[in-house]
Design an enzyme around this catalytic site. Structure first.
Site, mmCIF file in Angstrom:
data_model
loop_
_atom_site.group_PDB
_atom_site.id
_atom_site.type_symbol
_atom_site.label_atom_id
_atom_site.label_comp_id
_atom_site.label_asym_id
_atom_site.label_seq_id
_atom_site.Cartn_x
_atom_site.Cartn_y
_atom_site.Cartn_z
ATOM 1 N N ASP A 4 6.417 1.970 0.314
ATOM 2 C CA ASP A 4 5.126 1.259 0.325
ATOM 3 C C ASP A 4 5.272 -0.251 0.149
ATOM 4 O OD1 ASP A 4 3.822 3.730 0.640
ATOM 5 O OD2 ASP A 4 3.706 4.040 -1.524
ATOM 6 N N SER A 36 -7.511 14.181 7.821
ATOM 7 C CA SER A 36 -8.776 13.508 8.168
ATOM 8 C C SER A 36 -8.517 12.168 8.864
ATOM 9 C CB SER A 36 -9.674 13.328 6.945
ATOM 10 O OG SER A 36 -9.184 12.327 6.083
ATOM 11 N N SER A 55 -4.645 0.356 2.274
ATOM 12 C CA SER A 55 -3.841 -0.618 3.013
ATOM 13 C C SER A 55 -3.152 0.066 4.192
ATOM 14 C CB SER A 55 -2.742 -1.203 2.110
ATOM 15 O OG SER A 55 -3.276 -1.753 0.924
ATOM 16 N N ASN A 62 1.979 2.995 8.037
ATOM 17 C CA ASN A 62 1.517 3.964 7.035
ATOM 18 C C ASN A 62 0.162 3.522 6.516
ATOM 19 O OD1 ASN A 62 1.733 6.101 5.011
ATOM 20 N ND2 ASN A 62 2.188 4.499 3.514
ATOM 21 N N HIS A 103 -2.007 3.767 3.089
ATOM 22 C CA HIS A 103 -1.756 4.062 1.676
ATOM 23 C C HIS A 103 -3.036 3.815 0.881
ATOM 24 C CE1 HIS A 103 0.539 4.523 -2.005
ATOM 25 N NE2 HIS A 103 -0.086 3.447 -2.468
HETATM 26 C C1 GAR Z 1 -5.120 9.653 2.448
HETATM 27 O O1 GAR Z 1 -5.926 9.240 1.374
HETATM 28 C C2 GAR Z 1 -3.909 8.755 2.581
HETATM 29 O O2 GAR Z 1 -4.175 7.408 2.317
HETATM 30 C C3 GAR Z 1 -3.005 9.339 1.532
HETATM 31 O O3 GAR Z 1 -3.170 10.729 1.631
HETATM 32 C C4 GAR Z 1 -4.483 11.007 2.129
HETATM 33 C C5 GAR Z 1 -4.354 11.879 3.360
HETATM 34 O O4 GAR Z 1 -5.612 12.317 3.778
HETATM 35 N N1 GAR Z 1 -1.648 8.956 1.748
HETATM 36 C C6 GAR Z 1 -0.767 8.807 0.760
HETATM 37 O O5 GAR Z 1 -1.031 9.015 -0.410
HETATM 38 C C7 GAR Z 1 0.611 8.373 1.214
HETATM 39 N N2 GAR Z 1 1.470 8.150 0.090
HETATM 40 P P1 GAR Z 1 -5.768 13.009 5.218
HETATM 41 O O6 GAR Z 1 -4.693 14.097 5.328
HETATM 42 O O7 GAR Z 1 -7.129 13.605 5.192
HETATM 43 O O8 GAR Z 1 -5.607 11.943 6.266
#
Ligand code: GAR
Length: 208
Positions: free
Chosen positions: A143, A13, A134, A105, A107
């Protein structure tokens, strides 16, 4: 027009938010590659086949071998910026050094709180009144890189980790786009752990 490569392991997303901002003319960039450690990640389907690279780490001898292949594929796309957007595999030190300064990144926590996994459950467990996301420069320690920008949301009574994750995700998308707009415009950089905006030091993250 900035060349952006996205590393993603799942839904995508945040990648979709980048694609939408480019289509809307609010981000001067092109998504030139999407790379994944999960060959079935739906994020991959958001770009044309020639812009996809995905391999299972199981096909490689060790982390260094996988990272080298990922890095070579990434270098082949000649990106200006590399965005980890839901990329759930740890990047080794050699990889991070190779792309240092252009690797960011997103996070789902208010760093330095809750590095790693299960950020929303941990925020609820701690009784935090607010949560958030963040955008940070990637360094070898997980991180731990300089935070560029953060978005905050309230924790609400009766929140579950899933409900909180959804509220945070809704602010991740504009947070990521705002951060990328600053980056591709060359307005923000990080040197020796110090954030700079328009050449001036900034001592706390941008807040959205
Ligand atoms: C998001 O919430 C992102 O912040 C998190 O995974 C999700 C991915 O959603 N990332 C982490 O946890 C990284 N350690 P998406 O695939 O819909 O973008």
């Amino acid at each position: 027009t900035a060349r952006i490569a996205v590393l993603a392991s799942g839904r995508g997303s945040n990648l979709q938010a980048i694609i939408d901002a480019i289509a809307a003319g609010t981000l001067d960039a092109e998504v030139i590659g999407v790379l994944s450690d999960k060959p079935d990640a739906s994020a991959l389907l958001k770009v044309a086949p020639e812009r996809r690279w995905a391999r299972s780490p199981k096909a490689f001898a060790d982390r260094a071998a996988f990272d080298a292949a990922l890095g070579d594929a990434l270098a082949g796309f000649a990106p200006d910026w590399i965005v980890c957007a839901g990329y759930m595999r740890i990047l080794g030190e050699a990889f991070v050094q190779r792309f240092a300064g252009r690797l960011i990144n997103i996070h789902p926590s208010l760093l330095p709180k809750y590095k790693g996994l299960h950020t929303h459950a941990r925020a609820l467990e701690a009784g935090d009144a607010e949560a958030g996301a963040s955008v940070h420069f990637v360094v070898p320690d997980l991180d731990a890189g300089t935070v560029l920008a953060q978005a905050h949301v309230p924790v609400q009574a009766g929140d579950t980790p899933e409900a909180l994750a959804q509220r945070v995700l809704a602010v991740e998308h504009p947070l990521l786009i705002a951060s990328l707009r600053w980056l591709v415009a060359g307005r923000v950089a990080e040197r020796h752990g110090q954030l700079q905006v328009d050449g001036h030091p900034l001592f706390s993250p941008l807040r959205l």
